[in-house]
Design a protein around this motif. Structure first.
Motif, PDB file in Angstrom:
ATOM      1  N   MET A 297       0.852  -1.174   0.000  1.00 18.02           N
ATOM      2  CA  MET A 297       0.000   0.000   0.000  1.00 18.02           C
ATOM      3  C   MET A 297       0.897   1.236   0.000  1.00 18.02           C
ATOM      4  O   MET A 297       1.714   1.408   0.892  1.00 18.02           O
ATOM      5  CB  MET A 297      -0.890  -0.036   1.228  1.00 18.02           C
ATOM      6  N   LYS A 298       0.725   2.068  -1.017  1.00 17.97           N
ATOM      7  CA  LYS A 298       1.499   3.309  -1.083  1.00 17.97           C
ATOM      8  C   LYS A 298       0.739   4.425  -0.387  1.00 17.97           C
ATOM      9  O   LYS A 298      -0.484   4.500  -0.469  1.00 17.97           O
ATOM     10  CB  LYS A 298       1.727   3.711  -2.540  1.00 17.97           C
ATOM     11  N   VAL A 299       1.476   5.291   0.261  1.00 20.58           N
ATOM     12  CA  VAL A 299       0.892   6.464   0.891  1.00 20.58           C
ATOM     13  C   VAL A 299       1.248   7.667   0.022  1.00 20.58           C
ATOM     14  O   VAL A 299       2.425   7.887  -0.284  1.00 20.58           O
ATOM     15  CB  VAL A 299       1.421   6.645   2.330  1.00 20.58           C
ATOM     16  N   LEU A 300       0.239   8.408  -0.389  1.00 21.87           N
ATOM     17  CA  LEU A 300       0.433   9.595  -1.230  1.00 21.87           C
ATOM     18  C   LEU A 300       0.100  10.836  -0.424  1.00 21.87           C
ATOM     19  O   LEU A 300      -0.891  10.857   0.315  1.00 21.87           O
ATOM     20  CB  LEU A 300      -0.486   9.543  -2.453  1.00 21.87           C
ATOM     21  N   HIS A 301       0.941  11.855  -0.578  1.00 25.73           N
ATOM     22  CA  HIS A 301       0.685  13.143   0.050  1.00 25.73           C
ATOM     23  C   HIS A 301       0.526  14.165  -1.063  1.00 25.73           C
ATOM     24  O   HIS A 301       1.233  14.116  -2.075  1.00 25.73           O
ATOM     25  CB  HIS A 301       1.836  13.530   0.985  1.00 25.73           C
ATOM     26  N   THR A 302      -0.393  15.091  -0.867  1.00 28.10           N
ATOM     27  CA  THR A 302      -0.644  16.106  -1.876  1.00 28.10           C
ATOM     28  C   THR A 302       0.084  17.389  -1.510  1.00 28.10           C
ATOM     29  O   THR A 302       0.354  17.613  -0.329  1.00 28.10           O
ATOM     30  CB  THR A 302      -2.152  16.377  -2.001  1.00 28.10           C
ATOM     31  N   PRO A 303       0.422  18.217  -2.509  1.00 26.06           N
ATOM     32  CA  PRO A 303       0.183  17.983  -3.940  1.00 26.06           C
ATOM     33  C   PRO A 303       1.006  16.804  -4.455  1.00 26.06           C
ATOM     34  O   PRO A 303       2.062  16.479  -3.911  1.00 26.06           O
ATOM     35  CB  PRO A 303       0.602  19.300  -4.600  1.00 26.06           C
ATOM     36  N   LEU A 304       0.489  16.173  -5.503  1.00 23.11           N
ATOM     37  CA  LEU A 304       1.133  15.007  -6.112  1.00 23.11           C
ATOM     38  C   LEU A 304       2.020  15.482  -7.263  1.00 23.11           C
ATOM     39  O   LEU A 304       1.521  15.958  -8.274  1.00 23.11           O
ATOM     40  CB  LEU A 304       0.063  14.034  -6.622  1.00 23.11           C
ATOM     41  N   SER A 305       3.326  15.369  -7.075  1.00 22.12           N
ATOM     42  CA  SER A 305       4.251  15.826  -8.123  1.00 22.12           C
ATOM     43  C   SER A 305       4.140  14.924  -9.347  1.00 22.12           C
ATOM     44  O   SER A 305       3.704  13.777  -9.256  1.00 22.12           O
ATOM     45  CB  SER A 305       5.697  15.810  -7.603  1.00 22.12           C
ATOM     46  N   ARG A 306       4.577  15.444 -10.471  1.00 20.84           N
ATOM     47  CA  ARG A 306       4.575  14.629 -11.696  1.00 20.84           C
ATOM     48  C   ARG A 306       5.492  13.412 -11.521  1.00 20.84           C
ATOM     49  O   ARG A 306       5.191  12.332 -12.022  1.00 20.84           O
ATOM     50  CB  ARG A 306       5.008  15.469 -12.898  1.00 20.84           C
ATOM     51  N   GLU A 307       6.596  13.593 -10.819  1.00 21.28           N
ATOM     52  CA  GLU A 307       7.512  12.473 -10.590  1.00 21.28           C
ATOM     53  C   GLU A 307       6.832  11.382  -9.766  1.00 21.28           C
ATOM     54  O   GLU A 307       6.952  10.199 -10.066  1.00 21.28           O
ATOM     55  CB  GLU A 307       8.788  12.956  -9.884  1.00 21.28           C
ATOM     56  N   ASP A 308       6.120  11.791  -8.708  1.00 22.99           N
ATOM     57  CA  ASP A 308       5.408  10.812  -7.888  1.00 22.99           C
ATOM     58  C   ASP A 308       4.276  10.155  -8.679  1.00 22.99           C
ATOM     59  O   ASP A 308       4.035   8.957  -8.539  1.00 22.99           O
ATOM     60  CB  ASP A 308       4.860  11.458  -6.612  1.00 22.99           C
ATOM     61  N   ALA A 309       3.596  10.919  -9.508  1.00 22.79           N
ATOM     62  CA  ALA A 309       2.533  10.344 -10.348  1.00 22.79           C
ATOM     63  C   ALA A 309       3.126   9.325 -11.317  1.00 22.79           C
ATOM     64  O   ALA A 309       2.559   8.239 -11.504  1.00 22.79           O
ATOM     65  CB  ALA A 309       1.803  11.449 -11.111  1.00 22.79           C
ATOM     66  N   ARG A 310       4.267   9.651 -11.902  1.00 20.23           N
ATOM     67  CA  ARG A 310       4.906   8.724 -12.852  1.00 20.23           C
ATOM     68  C   ARG A 310       5.406   7.446 -12.183  1.00 20.23           C
ATOM     69  O   ARG A 310       5.566   6.426 -12.833  1.00 20.23           O
ATOM     70  CB  ARG A 310       6.049   9.428 -13.570  1.00 20.23           C
ATOM     71  N   ALA A 311       5.645   7.492 -10.894  1.00 19.17           N
ATOM     72  CA  ALA A 311       6.140   6.312 -10.177  1.00 19.17           C
ATOM     73  C   ALA A 311       5.017   5.328  -9.827  1.00 19.17           C
ATOM     74  O   ALA A 311       5.294   4.183  -9.491  1.00 19.17           O
ATOM     75  CB  ALA A 311       6.864   6.741  -8.900  1.00 19.17           C
ATOM     76  N   LEU A 312       3.771   5.771  -9.920  1.00 21.44           N
ATOM     77  CA  LEU A 312       2.654   4.890  -9.594  1.00 21.44           C
ATOM     78  C   LEU A 312       2.389   3.911 -10.725  1.00 21.44           C
ATOM     79  O   LEU A 312       2.539   4.249 -11.899  1.00 21.44           O
ATOM     80  CB  LEU A 312       1.394   5.716  -9.311  1.00 21.44           C
ATOM     81  N   ARG A 313       1.981   2.707 -10.358  1.00 25.78           N
ATOM     82  CA  ARG A 313       1.742   1.642 -11.334  1.00 25.78           C
ATOM     83  C   ARG A 313       0.314   1.149 -11.267  1.00 25.78           C
ATOM     84  O   ARG A 313      -0.278   1.032 -10.183  1.00 25.78           O
ATOM     85  CB  ARG A 313       2.698   0.462 -11.110  1.00 25.78           C
ATOM     86  N   CYS A 314      -0.204   0.835 -12.415  1.00 23.75           N
ATOM     87  CA  CYS A 314      -1.546   0.295 -12.576  1.00 23.75           C
ATOM     88  C   CYS A 314      -1.763  -0.859 -11.596  1.00 23.75           C
ATOM     89  O   CYS A 314      -0.925  -1.753 -11.488  1.00 23.75           O
ATOM     90  CB  CYS A 314      -1.694  -0.174 -14.018  1.00 23.75           C
ATOM     91  N   GLY A 315      -2.859  -0.808 -10.856  1.00 24.99           N
ATOM     92  CA  GLY A 315      -3.199  -1.864  -9.914  1.00 24.99           C
ATOM     93  C   GLY A 315      -2.740  -1.618  -8.491  1.00 24.99           C
ATOM     94  O   GLY A 315      -3.164  -2.333  -7.576  1.00 24.99           O
ATOM     95  N   GLU A 316      -1.877  -0.622  -8.267  1.00 27.42           N
ATOM     96  CA  GLU A 316      -1.403  -0.348  -6.909  1.00 27.42           C
ATOM     97  C   GLU A 316      -2.511   0.261  -6.053  1.00 27.42           C
ATOM     98  O   GLU A 316      -3.266   1.113  -6.515  1.00 27.42           O
ATOM     99  CB  GLU A 316      -0.229   0.639  -6.923  1.00 27.42           C
TER     100      GLU A 316
END
Length: 183
Positions: A1-20
């Motif tokens: 389970m990934k924890v995301l904090h906002t704002p979501l940077s483009r780099e962090d968005a690009r690191a996310l993978r389908c299904g996570e």
């Protein structure tokens, strides 16, 4: 389970993978089709939006009124394709995340690939439980739209799944394919 904090940077968005599976903590914004139309009209005129779009996550929801003692009522996702005409323009301006349910059009997916954004799914039917993740809610634009006004939500551990990642991998397609291969 990934924890995301906002704002979501483009780099962090690009690191996310389908299904996570992810939990979002921070500020997200609400907007549906009427609000999206107004946001895009402002942008087309070069006028400022009512919130900073850079790194923003927009939740496609029209929450119900809060009951006494609650911050917000039921807050389940709405069908996302109604925002397809507007999402590419907002992604180009800096939006990095969208939360909703259902498929997205090819123009949206192309913009996600080009700029580094993700489409996150929230589970329909769990609106009351999702509403409990909202710690603060404030209308910041278009109060005349009622439930569809733009709101700033402060959320804690808001559960989502990466449905379409910034590479265009789509859980609806991959999941179906995996299911059919098992038959």
């Amino acid at each position: 389970m990934k924890v995301l904090h906002t704002p979501l940077s483009r780099e962090d968005a690009r690191a996310l993978r389908c299904g996570e599976s992810c939990l979002i903590t921070g500020t997200i914004y609400t907007a549906r089709d009427a609000a999206h139309k107004r946001l895009c009209e402002l942008a087309a005129k070069g006028e400022p939006l009512p919130f900073d779009i850079e790194g923003a996550i927009i939740y496609f929801v029209g929450p119900t009124p809060a009951k006494p003692g609650q911050v917000i009522g039921s807050a389940g996702p709405t069908t996302s394709y109604r925002m397809d005409a507007y999402s590419p323009a907002l992604i180009a301006l800096g939006q990095t995340g969208m939360i909703g349910k259902g498929k997205r059009g090819e123009a949206v997916v192309d913009a996600m690939r080009r700029y580094g954004a993700v489409y996150l799914g929230a589970i329909g039917g769990l609106g009351a439980l999702l509403g409990k993740c909202v710690k603060k809610a404030e209308v910041i634009a278009y109060p005349d739209l009622g439930a569809e006004a733009v709101r700033r939500l402060e959320v804690e551990n808001f559960p989502v799944v990466v449905v379409i990642d910034s590479e265009g991998n789509n859980l609806y397609e991959l999941g179906r394919r995996a299911y059919l291969e098992q038959q």
